[in-house]
Each structure stands twice: as C-alpha cells, then as structure tokens.
Write an enzyme that holds these catalytic residues in place. Sequence first.
Site, mmCIF file in Angstrom:
data_model
loop_
_atom_site.group_PDB
_atom_site.id
_atom_site.type_symbol
_atom_site.label_atom_id
_atom_site.label_comp_id
_atom_site.label_asym_id
_atom_site.label_seq_id
_atom_site.Cartn_x
_atom_site.Cartn_y
_atom_site.Cartn_z
ATOM 1 N N CYS A 31 -1.077 6.539 13.379
ATOM 2 C CA CYS A 31 -1.639 7.578 14.218
ATOM 3 C C CYS A 31 -2.793 8.242 13.476
ATOM 4 C CB CYS A 31 -0.644 8.666 14.618
ATOM 5 S SG CYS A 31 0.682 8.073 15.641
ATOM 6 N N ARG A 62 -5.501 3.211 12.106
ATOM 7 C CA ARG A 62 -4.211 3.856 11.873
ATOM 8 C C ARG A 62 -3.241 3.685 13.039
ATOM 9 N NH1 ARG A 62 -4.421 7.586 7.739
ATOM 10 N NH2 ARG A 62 -2.652 8.689 8.624
ATOM 11 N N TRP A 64 0.116 5.126 17.164
ATOM 12 C CA TRP A 64 0.987 3.989 16.834
ATOM 13 C C TRP A 64 2.379 4.469 17.193
ATOM 14 C CZ3 TRP A 64 5.168 2.602 13.763
ATOM 15 C CH2 TRP A 64 5.327 1.238 13.499
ATOM 16 N N ASN A 78 0.653 13.448 14.051
ATOM 17 C CA ASN A 78 0.931 12.218 13.293
ATOM 18 C C ASN A 78 2.176 12.484 12.456
ATOM 19 O OD1 ASN A 78 -0.680 10.853 10.321
ATOM 20 N ND2 ASN A 78 0.881 9.956 11.589
ATOM 21 N N GLY A 79 3.240 11.701 12.699
ATOM 22 C CA GLY A 79 4.474 11.917 11.938
ATOM 23 C C GLY A 79 5.675 11.767 12.841
ATOM 24 N N GLU A 82 1.821 -13.368 -0.928
ATOM 25 C CA GLU A 82 0.717 -12.638 -0.319
ATOM 26 C C GLU A 82 -0.029 -13.532 0.681
ATOM 27 O OE1 GLU A 82 -0.041 -9.717 0.014
ATOM 28 O OE2 GLU A 82 -2.174 -9.618 0.453
ATOM 29 N N LYS A 120 -0.477 -12.607 4.609
ATOM 30 C CA LYS A 120 -1.793 -12.494 5.270
ATOM 31 C C LYS A 120 -1.810 -13.323 6.550
ATOM 32 C CE LYS A 120 -3.233 -9.683 3.894
ATOM 33 N NZ LYS A 120 -2.627 -8.890 2.917
ATOM 34 N N GLU A 125 0.380 -11.680 9.246
ATOM 35 C CA GLU A 125 -0.135 -10.398 9.746
ATOM 36 C C GLU A 125 -1.207 -10.549 10.811
ATOM 37 O OE1 GLU A 125 -0.220 -6.919 6.432
ATOM 38 O OE2 GLU A 125 -1.350 -8.708 5.906
ATOM 39 N N HIS A 160 15.892 -25.903 -2.556
ATOM 40 C CA HIS A 160 17.197 -25.281 -2.312
ATOM 41 C C HIS A 160 17.332 -24.814 -0.869
ATOM 42 C CE1 HIS A 160 18.096 -25.590 -6.512
ATOM 43 N NE2 HIS A 160 16.986 -24.935 -6.826
ATOM 44 N N LYS A 170 -2.389 0.388 9.432
ATOM 45 C CA LYS A 170 -2.846 0.323 8.052
ATOM 46 C C LYS A 170 -1.989 1.185 7.144
ATOM 47 C CE LYS A 170 -6.039 -0.540 4.906
ATOM 48 N NZ LYS A 170 -5.662 -1.859 4.383
HETATM 49 C C1 G6P Z 1 1.139 -1.480 5.710
HETATM 50 C C2 G6P Z 1 -0.132 -2.293 5.736
HETATM 51 C C3 G6P Z 1 -0.135 -3.278 4.568
HETATM 52 C C4 G6P Z 1 0.049 -2.520 3.256
HETATM 53 C C5 G6P Z 1 1.328 -1.684 3.265
HETATM 54 C C6 G6P Z 1 1.403 -0.758 2.066
HETATM 55 O O1 G6P Z 1 2.221 -2.278 6.016
HETATM 56 O O2 G6P Z 1 -0.246 -2.999 6.961
HETATM 57 O O3 G6P Z 1 -1.377 -3.955 4.540
HETATM 58 O O4 G6P Z 1 0.102 -3.440 2.208
HETATM 59 O O5 G6P Z 1 1.345 -0.852 4.430
HETATM 60 O O6 G6P Z 1 0.345 0.149 2.143
HETATM 61 P P1 G6P Z 1 -0.197 1.006 0.930
HETATM 62 O O7 G6P Z 1 -1.262 1.866 1.525
HETATM 63 O O8 G6P Z 1 0.964 1.799 0.412
HETATM 64 O O9 G6P Z 1 -0.719 0.053 -0.091
#
Ligand code: G6P
Length: 622
Positions: free
Chosen positions: A2, A27, A74, A100-101, A495, A499, A502, A518, A617
């Site tokens: 948000c 956000r 969000w 937001n919260g 990672e 990616k 996501e 395994h 994000k």
């Molecule tokens: C969300 C984002 C990720 C990020 C994670 C941690 O899930 O979509 O891309 O890695 O939060 O965020 P931070 O700001 O704590 O690195």
Amino acid sequence: MCGIVAYLGKKIAQPILVEGLKRLEYRGYDSAGVALLGSGAIRVKKTSGRISALEEILDEPDSADTLGIGHTRWATHGEPNTINAHPHLDYTGKIAIAHNGIIENYGTLRKWLETKGTEFASETDTEVIANLIGYFYDKGDEGEQKKQSDGQNKFEWAVQHALGELQGTYGLVIVCSDFPDMLIGAKKGSPLILGVGDNEYILASDASAIVEHTTQAIYLADNEMIVVDPKGFRTKTIDNVTVGKELKQIEFSLDQIELGDFKHHMLKEIFEQPKALSTCMGGRVDCRNHRIVLGGIASYLRELTRTKHLILTACGTAFHASLVGEFLFEQLARIPTETEYASEFRYRNPIIEDGTVVISISQSGETADTLAAVEQAKERGATVLGFVNVVGSSVARATDAGIYLHVGPEIGVASTKAFTGQVAVLTMLAIELGRRKHISSDQAGSYIEEFSLIPDKISRILEQSDHIKQIAAANIEKNNWLFLGRGFNYPVALEGALKLKEISYIHAEGLPAAEMKHGPIALIVDDMPAVFIATKGPQYDKIMGNIEEVRARGGKTIVVATEGDENIKQFADHLITVPDVPELLQPMLTVIPLQLLAYHAAVLRGHDVDKPRNLAKSVTVE
Ligand code: G6P
C-alpha cells in the site's frame, strides 16, 4: 505494501496525488483512489485496478482543491474491489483517511461502533479507523476535549483519541472537511515521510512520491503524528508530547527512479548493477592497504571479530543474499553463522547468548517480519546490525548500527541490484573479519583486488542479454524448471528460481545440485529445463556429474560456466559464460544471467514485469 500520499499547498492537489501514486504503485496495485478537498464536502474517487484505471474515472482537476489524499492498495482485509478501496470516509462523510498497515483489533472496534449505531460500507479494517475518528469528532466528550486542548482543535483531538484505541500498524493520512487547510498524518510500523517544500507539503509512504517537489523531508518515527497547516507543521507523539524533528536531505534524485531508455524498472536495475556496486564499494575498498573500511559499524568490529554466534535474518531475496553471507563468514572468518527467515526467527525461541550478533538484511528496511525479528533480537540482548538500502528506514533506525547498500532506489518488485548490493556488503565485512582473524593480509588483499573488479565483470555478462533472451525464448513453453548450484552458488540457484517464479509465474525449484537425486530427479522429463551454475571451483567435477544425471534423463541443460571452459560446451544445450573469479565472489556474477533469464521469460510471456501479480515490493504486513 500500500502506498499513501497526501498534498497540502497552493497547487492543484489531484495531479500531484496521481503522479505520487504512480511512483508508489510498486507498493501495491489492486485498487486506487483519491479524496479531494477545497472548500465544502470531501469528494472521493476510487476504483479497483491500477492508477491508470483511476485516471480514467477522475474529473478534470479543480483549482480549488489544494488538499487531498491518495492511496494505492495491496489488499489484506477484503477483496480488492471499489468499495474496499481507499480513501475511506467516516459515517458523517466529514473525515477521509488512507491507510497502510493492519489494525489487529478492528473486529472489536467495529462491533463497538456498531453498538453505537455506526454502519459500515466496506470489509476493511481501515473504515474502522475512519469511523472511530468520526465518532470522537462527532460525539466526543466536550470536557475531555477541553482537558486535552492545549492548542489542539477538535479534529486533531479526535484523531489522537482514536489512535490511542488502535492495535496494529499504520501509516495514515487524514483530512476533515471542516478543516480544509489541515492535514494529519500518523505512523506506527508503516513508513511515513513529510516532504517540506516552498509553502507546500507532501506526506507519503516513501520519498519517491516527494522528490519531484522537494528534497527536504521529515522522517516520522513510530507512535508519532504530524499536523500540517499553512503555517507549517507540528510533530508530536500520539500521546500529545511535542517532538522536535530535523529536516533531512532526500538522498536520491528523480532520474534514479525514472525509466529513462529502459522498458522496465527491473531491466534498468539489472543494467545498473555495475554502477550500483561501484557506489556501494565507494570509499570502502582500500586496495592499497588491503583493507575494507566500514564506517557505519566501525565500533562493532571488535565484537564481530570475537563473536562465536552470528545470526543473519531476512526475507525473500535478502534471505538468499544472507545465505551467501553465511558461507562467507564461515569460510573467511570462521564465525559460526546461521541464516534464519525473519518470519520464522520472530516466532521461534532463538538462542541468543552473550556475544551473539544478529544482522538483519533488507532492501526496503520496512519488511514487517524483518523488523519484528530485529525487535525480538534486541529484546533478548543481542547486538543487532542492519544492512539496508533505504536510508532512514525502520530497520536502519531500529538497529544499533549498520551499513547502507547505497545501490540507489529499487523500484522493480523483483529485487535485483539490492541482491548484488547485499552480497557485496556481506562480502566486504567477511573479508575484513577474515583479515582480522583467519586469513593473511596478502590473501585478503588478493580478494579485495578481485572484488574491486566485480562491477566491470558484471558489465561483460550484461552484454549477453540478447543471447539469454534467445535461451528464454527457446524454453518459454516449459512450465517447470530446476535451478541447481553447489557451495556459494546454491543460494544463487534459489534466487534464480525465485526470480523466475515471481515475474514469469513459471514453477521453478532451486536446489543444491547434489540433493536432486534425493527426490527432485523424479521430476525430470523430456526437455525439462535445468539451469546449472557450473563455474570453476572446488565442486566443479561434482556438478558435472549432476549435469550428466539430468542429461541421461532427457532434461535440457542451461549452463552458467566460466569463460574459456571448453570442456563444458558438450554438456550444455545452452551456455552462458561469466568471467573467472574466486568461488566466494561468484554469486555477484552468476546471479546476473539468472536475473536476465527471468526478465526475458516474463516479457516473452507477456507479463507486467514491474508489477507481478499478488506481490508487493515492500511487505509491511505479517
Ligand atoms: C518482498 C519482495 C521481495 C523482497 C522481500 C524482502 O517479498 O517482493 O523482492 O526480497 O520482500 O524485502 P526487503 O525489502 O526486506 O529486502
């Protein structure tokens, strides 16, 4: 998650709010809305969907509207439809808020308000705040108001009174139609920054919505509120104790958050990595004296050198960077290190003994779980350091000391340059601790030398972007992928899989390559893509064995290998090369092709790369 923005000044509020919401859209992007106020009633326009959908329903901007609030959502409570979209009005229609919260006791408060005859239009926790403020404003006890008065008007008093009843987290912006030149903000657990311009103020979730108008800002702390009117602003605690605040300089410029020639923020940020890492290293890498200088934590280096227990805690991509950190601290400095998901750490009963040091790693510095882990570690007496990107963020403020990544603002939801920045900072600390206790100065010097060349080497990998796009295109129909690596490249495999999931919504699993046999090997069917990180290093021969195992079962191999490795060509259906560096520095290089692979796959599948479905994000809720 948000984004909130509010404007009070001399200009027409609507375009400023819309522009601010666009900057905050990363956000959250389920629904959006604005509430505008000139004189007379508050007018709310809101809709499900993105800011572009909101723009379609907005009226022509009205020059009388010089006060307004906006929100991009969000969803947490209630589906992302128009009714649940913010801003929310109270039952009198005089108060409008954007939030937001999460309000944890909203159910109890809602029931209480319903017993007083209040009707609710939405399913949100936010409407409860609006109605609570409205209730105190409407029916608040006059005597109580007088007692509280000292300069407060009825609106301010009602807000403060309502905040006292809330449990949970909030960043709030609030307006009242009886006070068309007053804006109130409050913060607990969600970020809120006031941009202070020339007779104008922008209150927003982050500086990206402010920087176009001013670079001077006030950062609110938890349990603080701010009252803004044409005479200026006042900050105080939600218990009405005045707090002095310093104006701070916003550290980035507008061009850093604009797309420029790139199609997406994610691609821009992938290509920014050489420059971002150079900035991150700036003033910290001393090749001549074989030293790493980390000013932010200088006074904690002795403690770090002596610690027998280091805990790294983070979420998402930052968790994967932390796993690389674990390998680095153990190998270079021989410090027993554990990496913990912040979301798990906070609810476990972690063992924190005398001398335990906790490092929290976060791009945004606002991730709710990471912040809670920091609080948990502090309560138990650990020294807590924060490695974050966003200057002045909650983790930065909550920790004892820290290191900023300095990779510049990251807008793309899928984190890229923050990962390499996090690994770079962890590498610098591990080398410095290693030099102090375990490895020779010459050895440290040679790592530092190699480390300083990483930005140039990343540039060389980026030149293969078109080639990587072709690899993505050749496999774009495949719905299950494996990412396999060993040692330092195992977290990179995780990672790479994250990616791809996501942004392209392709199912992918990251694994230590040897674990494949395994269980996951059962998944391998004809042409299933398996991405191997098979760079030169101690486990090279082992991973070659794993590649053979996949090929024998008909899998398709996409191999990230060291430049000049002729032997590997025969085992790779697709080959991507990275420059040769010592194994412990490889993650900053080997992750780059995987970022590009995910990016191109997502674009080829027609997805909105910067705004992947269901993600945000900055996850400021549990
Ligand atoms: C969300 C984002 C990720 C990020 C994670 C941690 O899930 O979509 O891309 O890695 O939060 O965020 P931070 O700001 O704590 O690195």
